[in-house]
Design an enzyme around this catalytic site. Structure first.
Site, short mmCIF file in Angstrom:
data_model
loop_
_atom_site.label_atom_id
_atom_site.label_comp_id
_atom_site.label_asym_id
_atom_site.label_seq_id
_atom_site.Cartn_x
_atom_site.Cartn_y
_atom_site.Cartn_z
N SER A 159 5.66 -2.07 -0.40
CA SER A 159 6.84 -1.27 -0.07
C SER A 159 8.06 -1.81 -0.81
O SER A 159 8.03 -2.91 -1.36
CB SER A 159 7.10 -1.30 1.43
N LYS A 160 9.12 -1.03 -0.76
CA LYS A 160 10.37 -1.44 -1.41
C LYS A 160 10.87 -2.74 -0.79
O LYS A 160 11.41 -3.60 -1.47
CB LYS A 160 11.40 -0.32 -1.27
#
Ligand code: GLU
Length: 513
Positions: free
Chosen positions: A261-262
């Protein structure tokens, strides 16, 4: 392969293209090029609520930066356009009509509140053969009432009618055969009257068919949709020309299980987007590989190996080598850990292989960012500087740290080095060194080093201390490439100027700061 290979990358412009999407694009491209096929870029913008301005340009710019060339697409055109779904409404309308007419789909009027109520009342509610008889749709209302409601202007959706009791077979080139019972599928919405647009599922299938896609290579997150897609091909009577599926493994967190994920990028300090992204709504800036100083070839090489292996121990591969080695058979089923350090390693490798001139070009904007006008220096000078320090860098921007003193004279001096190397005798010895410079014809030539070292030996001065004090005046600290390479590039005048400035400024009684 006898069949024409046609693949597509089909992103939705809902934000910056994620690095996982870039890998999908890359694998499609490698596959297309290997087979002399066609690479299509289709913009899937049917979800008007999630449309983000700038996202489509971002996709184009990212692919161009990485060297992923598109043969047919919105910009390129091609025989099966338009390649943007929002421009294909008529086509989808006709296909929705076809399914309605053949009884493979039906119209439903249930409001969000009614659907909510059904979910609350029926455990594990899904809109399917068991429940559709209790809902507000053309099957329960009859044709006349359905038409009356439409004429009255009531909003509706079109749902796919999934027959229960079927075994749906998905043949995946990476995962093999997967069989799924149709009972677990719900009657997916294919079209919404509210925005006169199809949903992803319908548009995706219609376009893959009409654009004659031979292979659907996409992320694992789309695997659950595949059985529905198989049924849709069947409902349209297109099963014979259904594309082959290949669902790529997930990209996993570098340090554990779960999807990348970011936040992982923010936490560990690596970008999850190819280019820097400026969010048009929040104004938030997310870092990109390009702006971080990665070379596109390094990013391509790194991504290629996240979920695929060449079957031998090759690691550093150019795009052409990747094209010739790529195969879907060597893609893994299990998730690929996003080992971002490996990306840094690739970047270092590619920087070492790049020419000094090419790196000098990339270094120019970094110089400007740091207040240096690169036009004050010759291209050859910048290239030579780069050549001297590049062994120590992972990113182009690291060049500044390693080479700043080639562009600006030091104004501060490392206090620890002063303490260690500078003594009361140093200024006089450095001034004497300047007179030794007079004894050689060419300051930048090979005679300078033996002349200086010979003089130090002859005088019995402390070699380490004096050479480091010399370096301190020129560089500001005791680091950098070989001293006589530095002086050769700086030239006599600048070297001398720095030595005298250092002598002027460095005081041993100064407290260390
Ligand atoms: N529009 C989908 C996406 O954003 C495409 C999925 C597919 O390739 O079928 O990824």
């Amino acid at each position: 392969m006898a069949q024409d290979i046609r693949v597509r990358f089909a992103p939705s412009p809902t934000g910056p293209l994620h690095i996982g999407g870039v890998r999908t694009a890359l694998y499609n491209y490698l596959f297309a090029r290997q087979h002399g096929g066609t690479m299509i870029l289709r913009i899937e913008d049917t979800d008007s609520n999630r449309f983000v301005p700038g996202a489509e340009d971002y996709i184009n710019e990212s692919l161009a930066w990485l060297g992923i060339e598109i043969d047919e697409g919105v910009r390129e055109g091609g025989p099966y356009g338009p390649y943007k779904q929002s421009e294909r409404r008529d086509i989808y309308r006709q296909h929705v009509r076809q399914l309605l007419d053949s009884g493979k789909a039906y119209i439903a009027f249930d409001t969000p509140q009614e659907l909510e109520a059904a979910r609350a009342a029926i455990p594990n509610f899904q809109y399917d053969a068991h429940t559709r008889g209790q809902m507000t749709n053309s099957l329960t209302l009859g044709a006349e009432e359905t038409q009356r409601r439409i004429d009255e202007g009531q909003q509706y959706v079109v749902r796919f009618l999934v027959e229960p009791g079927r075994d749906v077979e998905v043949n995946d080139l990476i995962r093999g055969k997967v069989v799924i019972k149709s009972d677990i599928l719900d009657d997916k919405v294919l079209y919404k009257s509210a925005d006169d647009l199809p949903t992803y599922h319908l548009a995706n299938i219609v376009d893959d068919h009409m654009m004659k896609i031979s292979h659907v290579i996409r992320g694992e997150e789309w695997l659950p949709s595949a059985p529905l897609h198989v049924l849709l091909y069947e409902a349209f009577g297109w099963s014979d020309t259904m594309p082959a599926f290949a669902h790529l493994p997930l990209l996993l967190k570098p340090d554990g299980k779960g999807k990348l994920s970011k936040r992982d990028g923010d936490r560990l300090g690596f970008p999850v987007f190819p280019l820097e992204w400026h969010d048009p709504k929040s104004g938030e800036i997310s870092s990109g590989y390009r702006e971080k100083g990665y070379l596109p070839s390094a990013v391509v090489n790194f991504l290629a190996l996240l979920g695929w292996n060449p079957g031998d121990d090759s690691e550093v591969m150019t795009m052409d080598q990747l094209i010739s080695k790529f195969s879907l058979e060597h893609c893994s089923k299990s998730g690929a850990k996003f080992a971002y350090e490996k990306g840094i390693w690739f970047n270092h490798n590619y920087l070492m292989e790049a020419s000094n001139e090419a790196l000098a070009t990339l270094f120019r904007p970094v110089l400007i960012e740091n207040g240096v006008d690169p036009d004050k220096f010759t291209d050859q000078y910048i290239a030579e500087v780069v050549g001297l320090v590049k062994g120590r860098i992972n990113f182009v921007r690291d060049l500044w740290d390693q080479a700043r003193f080639f562009f600006v004279a030091p104004i501060t001096y490392d206090p620890k080095a002063i303490k260690k190397r500078w003594s009361a005798d140093t200024p006089a010895q450095l001034k004497e060194m300047i007179t030794i410079f007079d004894t050689v014809d060419d300051f930048g030539g090979p005679e300078l080093e033996p002349a200086v070292l010979g003089w130090i030996a002859e005088k019995g001065y402390h070699l380490g201390n004096l050479m480091n004090a010399f370096r301190l005046t020129v560089v500001g600290e005791c680091k950098g490439p070989h001293m006589f390479d530095i002086t050769r590039l700086l030239g006599r005048e600048e070297t001398e100027r720095r030595m005298l400035a250092g002598i002027e400024r460095i005081r041993i009684d100064e407290p260390a700061v």
